[in-house]
Write a protein that holds these residues in place. Structure first.
Motif, PDB file in Angstrom:
ATOM      1  N   TYR A 107       0.843  -1.185   0.000  1.00 17.11           N
ATOM      2  CA  TYR A 107       0.000   0.000   0.000  1.00 17.11           C
ATOM      3  C   TYR A 107       0.880   1.238   0.000  1.00 17.11           C
ATOM      4  O   TYR A 107       2.057   1.200   0.367  1.00 17.11           O
ATOM      5  N   LEU A 108       0.302   2.341  -0.450  1.00 17.91           N
ATOM      6  CA  LEU A 108       0.991   3.631  -0.556  1.00 17.91           C
ATOM      7  C   LEU A 108       0.060   4.713  -0.029  1.00 17.91           C
ATOM      8  O   LEU A 108      -0.401   5.580  -0.773  1.00 17.91           O
ATOM      9  N   GLU A 109      -0.229   4.648   1.248  1.00 17.41           N
ATOM     10  CA  GLU A 109      -1.199   5.572   1.829  1.00 17.41           C
ATOM     11  C   GLU A 109      -0.698   7.012   1.812  1.00 17.41           C
ATOM     12  O   GLU A 109      -1.449   7.938   1.524  1.00 17.41           O
ATOM     13  N   ASN A 110       0.578   7.200   2.119  1.00 15.02           N
ATOM     14  CA  ASN A 110       1.167   8.540   2.160  1.00 15.02           C
ATOM     15  C   ASN A 110       2.213   8.684   1.070  1.00 15.02           C
ATOM     16  O   ASN A 110       2.756   7.695   0.580  1.00 15.02           O
ATOM     17  N   GLU A 111       2.524   9.910   0.728  1.00 14.06           N
ATOM     18  CA  GLU A 111       3.504  10.185  -0.327  1.00 14.06           C
ATOM     19  C   GLU A 111       4.816   9.435  -0.110  1.00 14.06           C
ATOM     20  O   GLU A 111       5.362   8.832  -1.024  1.00 14.06           O
ATOM     21  N   ASN A 112       5.330   9.430   1.105  1.00 12.83           N
ATOM     22  CA  ASN A 112       6.635   8.826   1.361  1.00 12.83           C
ATOM     23  C   ASN A 112       6.607   7.305   1.493  1.00 12.83           C
ATOM     24  O   ASN A 112       7.672   6.689   1.579  1.00 12.83           O
ATOM     25  N   ASP A 113       5.434   6.693   1.499  1.00 12.10           N
ATOM     26  CA  ASP A 113       5.358   5.227   1.564  1.00 12.10           C
ATOM     27  C   ASP A 113       6.051   4.578   0.376  1.00 12.10           C
ATOM     28  O   ASP A 113       6.518   3.444   0.466  1.00 12.10           O
ATOM     29  N   LYS A 114       6.159   5.287  -0.731  1.00 13.55           N
ATOM     30  CA  LYS A 114       6.813   4.723  -1.907  1.00 13.55           C
ATOM     31  C   LYS A 114       8.266   4.344  -1.620  1.00 13.55           C
ATOM     32  O   LYS A 114       8.806   3.414  -2.214  1.00 13.55           O
ATOM     33  N   TYR A 115       8.903   5.029  -0.678  1.00 11.02           N
ATOM     34  CA  TYR A 115      10.308   4.760  -0.377  1.00 11.02           C
ATOM     35  C   TYR A 115      10.518   3.432   0.349  1.00 11.02           C
ATOM     36  O   TYR A 115      11.640   2.933   0.398  1.00 11.02           O
ATOM     37  N   ARG A 116       9.461   2.829   0.889  1.00 11.44           N
ATOM     38  CA  ARG A 116       9.592   1.503   1.490  1.00 11.44           C
ATOM     39  C   ARG A 116       9.984   0.463   0.447  1.00 11.44           C
ATOM     40  O   ARG A 116      10.480  -0.610   0.774  1.00 11.44           O
TER      41      ARG A 116
END
Length: 188
Positions: A107-116
């Motif tokens: 999931y990508l709930e917040n903008e910075n979740d992509k960095y996971r």
């Protein structure tokens, strides 16, 4: 033509799903009203190459809650795969197949979740209800799309969505519908 299937895809694709699965393009979008088989098509795409060692797929929804709803992607994957040789890891939210291939959920709930996902490597990346994502999240994940040079697996980013309901989702309409490109097919 018939799309590649594996024993893990429990039913025959509809004609529109088959057209979507046959696309050779790196990027494609399947859009339309609820009930058109879009989520099934994304899951089928993730399962097409699970017989290939080291194949890795990931399917995204905006929130973990969206992934876990009854009838949503993870629930549907359990229906399809529970009584097969695939094994579920609840902590990692990943199916592992006898070949060693994996299908994961994220999931990508917040903008910075992509960095996971910045150190990850996938050959198939799918976004269910892509109009709920930010375009920056979507385009960032292209950097995770890679494979070994001699791999027979195509690199694919697939997305599906109902028509956008907010201004935030208009980028999807712009990218796939209004500015159609031969490199980014749209299956309505």
């Amino acid at each position: 033509m018939v799309p590649k299937t594996t024993e893990y895809i429990p039913h025959r694709p509809t004609p529109k799903q088959a057209a979507f699965l046959l696309l050779p393009h790196m990027e494609a979008f399947y859009g339309g009203e609820p009930g058109g088989g879009k989520s099934d098509a994304l899951l089928m795409g993730a399962l097409q190459y699970v017989d290939v060692p080291s194949f890795a797929a990931i399917l995204f929804r905006r929130t973990f809650a969206d992934l876990a709803l009854p009838g949503a992607l993870m629930d549907r994957s359990r229906e399809w795969l529970m009584n097969t040789a695939a094994r579920w890891n609840e902590q990692r939210k990943t199916w592992t197949f006898p070949s060693g291939a994996t299908v994961s959920f994220g999931y990508l709930e917040n903008e910075n979740d992509k960095y996971r996902y910045q150190s990850a490597e996938f050959q198939y990346i799918a976004f269910d209800e892509v109009s709920q994502f930010m375009e920056r999240q979507y385009t960032f994940l292209f950097t995770r799309l890679r494979r070994l040079a001699d791999s027979p697996v195509p690199l694919r980013v697939r997305s599906a969505s109902n028509p956008p309901t907010t201004a935030d989702g208009q980028w999807v309409k712009e990218r796939f519908v209004l500015h159609r490109s031969p490199q980014r097919p749209f299956i309505p």
